[in-house]
Design a protein around this motif. Structure first.
Motif, short mmCIF file in Angstrom:
data_model
loop_
_atom_site.label_atom_id
_atom_site.label_comp_id
_atom_site.label_asym_id
_atom_site.label_seq_id
_atom_site.Cartn_x
_atom_site.Cartn_y
_atom_site.Cartn_z
N ASP A 1 -4.37 23.11 3.95
CA ASP A 1 -4.29 22.13 5.03
C ASP A 1 -4.95 20.81 4.60
O ASP A 1 -5.81 20.27 5.27
CB ASP A 1 -4.94 22.65 6.31
N THR A 2 -4.52 20.35 3.44
CA THR A 2 -5.00 19.08 2.90
C THR A 2 -3.81 18.26 2.43
O THR A 2 -2.70 18.78 2.29
CB THR A 2 -5.96 19.28 1.70
N TYR B 1 -6.41 12.74 7.94
CA TYR B 1 -6.96 13.25 6.69
C TYR B 1 -7.63 12.09 5.98
O TYR B 1 -7.12 10.97 5.98
CB TYR B 1 -5.86 13.84 5.81
N MET B 2 -8.76 12.37 5.34
CA MET B 2 -9.53 11.29 4.71
C MET B 2 -9.90 11.71 3.29
O MET B 2 -10.31 12.84 3.05
CB MET B 2 -10.79 11.03 5.52
N GLY B 3 -9.77 10.75 2.38
CA GLY B 3 -10.20 10.97 1.01
C GLY B 3 -11.69 10.77 0.88
O GLY B 3 -12.32 10.10 1.69
N SER B 4 -12.25 11.32 -0.17
CA SER B 4 -13.67 11.15 -0.44
C SER B 4 -13.94 9.70 -0.81
O SER B 4 -13.23 9.10 -1.62
CB SER B 4 -14.08 12.08 -1.59
N ARG B 5 -14.97 9.14 -0.22
CA ARG B 5 -15.34 7.75 -0.51
C ARG B 5 -15.61 7.57 -2.00
O ARG B 5 -15.20 6.59 -2.61
CB ARG B 5 -16.57 7.39 0.32
N LYS B 6 -16.29 8.55 -2.58
CA LYS B 6 -16.64 8.50 -4.00
C LYS B 6 -15.38 8.53 -4.88
O LYS B 6 -15.25 7.74 -5.80
CB LYS B 6 -17.56 9.69 -4.33
N ILE C 1 0.86 -1.18 0.00
CA ILE C 1 0.00 0.00 0.00
C ILE C 1 0.90 1.24 0.00
O ILE C 1 1.95 1.25 0.63
CB ILE C 1 -0.91 0.01 1.26
N PHE C 2 0.46 2.31 -0.71
CA PHE C 2 1.24 3.55 -0.73
C PHE C 2 1.56 4.01 0.68
O PHE C 2 0.69 4.06 1.54
CB PHE C 2 0.45 4.67 -1.42
N SER C 3 2.82 4.38 0.89
CA SER C 3 3.22 4.91 2.20
C SER C 3 2.73 6.35 2.32
O SER C 3 2.36 6.99 1.34
CB SER C 3 4.74 4.86 2.35
N GLU C 4 2.75 6.85 3.54
CA GLU C 4 2.28 8.21 3.79
C GLU C 4 3.14 9.25 3.09
O GLU C 4 2.68 10.36 2.83
CB GLU C 4 2.22 8.46 5.30
N GLU C 5 4.38 8.90 2.77
CA GLU C 5 5.27 9.83 2.08
C GLU C 5 4.80 10.14 0.66
O GLU C 5 5.21 11.13 0.07
CB GLU C 5 6.70 9.29 2.03
N LYS C 6 3.97 9.29 0.10
CA LYS C 6 3.45 9.50 -1.25
C LYS C 6 2.38 10.60 -1.30
O LYS C 6 1.99 11.04 -2.36
CB LYS C 6 2.84 8.20 -1.81
N PHE C 7 1.91 11.01 -0.13
CA PHE C 7 0.87 12.03 -0.05
C PHE C 7 1.54 13.37 0.26
O PHE C 7 2.28 13.51 1.21
CB PHE C 7 -0.14 11.67 1.04
N LEU D 1 -7.23 14.93 0.24
CA LEU D 1 -7.72 14.33 1.48
C LEU D 1 -7.91 15.47 2.46
O LEU D 1 -6.99 16.25 2.70
CB LEU D 1 -6.72 13.32 2.03
N LYS D 2 -9.11 15.58 3.01
CA LYS D 2 -9.44 16.69 3.90
C LYS D 2 -9.31 16.26 5.36
O LYS D 2 -9.42 15.09 5.69
CB LYS D 2 -10.85 17.19 3.62
N LYS D 3 -9.13 17.26 6.22
CA LYS D 3 -8.98 17.03 7.65
C LYS D 3 -10.26 16.40 8.19
O LYS D 3 -11.36 16.90 7.96
CB LYS D 3 -8.71 18.34 8.36
N LYS D 4 -10.10 15.27 8.87
CA LYS D 4 -11.25 14.57 9.43
C LYS D 4 -11.28 14.65 10.95
O LYS D 4 -12.32 14.90 11.54
CB LYS D 4 -11.22 13.10 9.01
N ALA D 5 -10.14 14.43 11.60
CA ALA D 5 -10.11 14.38 13.06
C ALA D 5 -8.72 14.73 13.58
O ALA D 5 -7.73 14.57 12.88
CB ALA D 5 -10.51 12.99 13.55
#
Length: 165
Positions: free
Chosen positions: A72-73, A96-101, A59-65, A82-86
């Protein structure tokens, strides 16, 4: 680790510029403490030892983002935000969470997430400082010092245990 540094400084009246330790000390908290005290951390970071294992394998590591400071995304490898979720205060992380769609129809999904709700990424609130410390832990000097520590210290620890110390 902080109490050991404080004791060393109190006993020797010398502030250390480098801490050499095994990977048990390579926590985020200790790395950031080294940053705050301007001490070089020569230890393996726990975080780097657990990457790409278990459910994170392939799975892509966090460094790929890529972090976009202005919005602040995070921007995923497919270019979606990916927007701030919690905020997780016990870990000082922002999730940060991506849109499910967006994630459902993404061609890179098999390499990005197995979660039906989309990809989430955690980012420490002091990410820049943490990255600076992680870079030091991977340096030639740090790796050399860790090897020297293993050679000199681990033997004497094992010997002292054998004789009941």
């Amino acid at each position: 680790m902080t109490s050991l540094i404080d004791d060393h400084t109190a006993n020797t009246l010398i502030k250390p510029n480098t801490v050499i330790a095994d990977s048990k000390y390579g926590t985020i908290e200790n790395l950031l403490e080294c940053y705050d005290r301007e001490i070089n951390p020569h230890m393996s970071a726990i975080q780097t030892k657990n990457k790409s294992t278990g459910s994170r394998k392939d799975i892509f590591s966090e460094e790929k983002f890529i972090y976009d400071k202005n919005t602040d995304t995070l921007i995923c490898p497919a270019g979606k935000r990916l927007k701030k979720k919690a905020f997780h205060s016990h870990r000082d992380n922002i999730e940060y969470m991506g849109s499910r769609k967006d994630c459902k129809k993404c061609e890179l999904r098999p390499q990005c997430t197995r979660n039906n709700n989309g990809r989430s990424v955690q980012r420490h609130i002091r990410k820049e400082e943490l990255d600076a410390m992680l870079l030091i832990t991977k340096s030639y000097k740090a790796r050399r010092d860790i090897k020297i520590r293993q050679y000199l210290m681990e033997r004497s620890y094992a010997r002292s245990i054998r004789y009941g110390f």
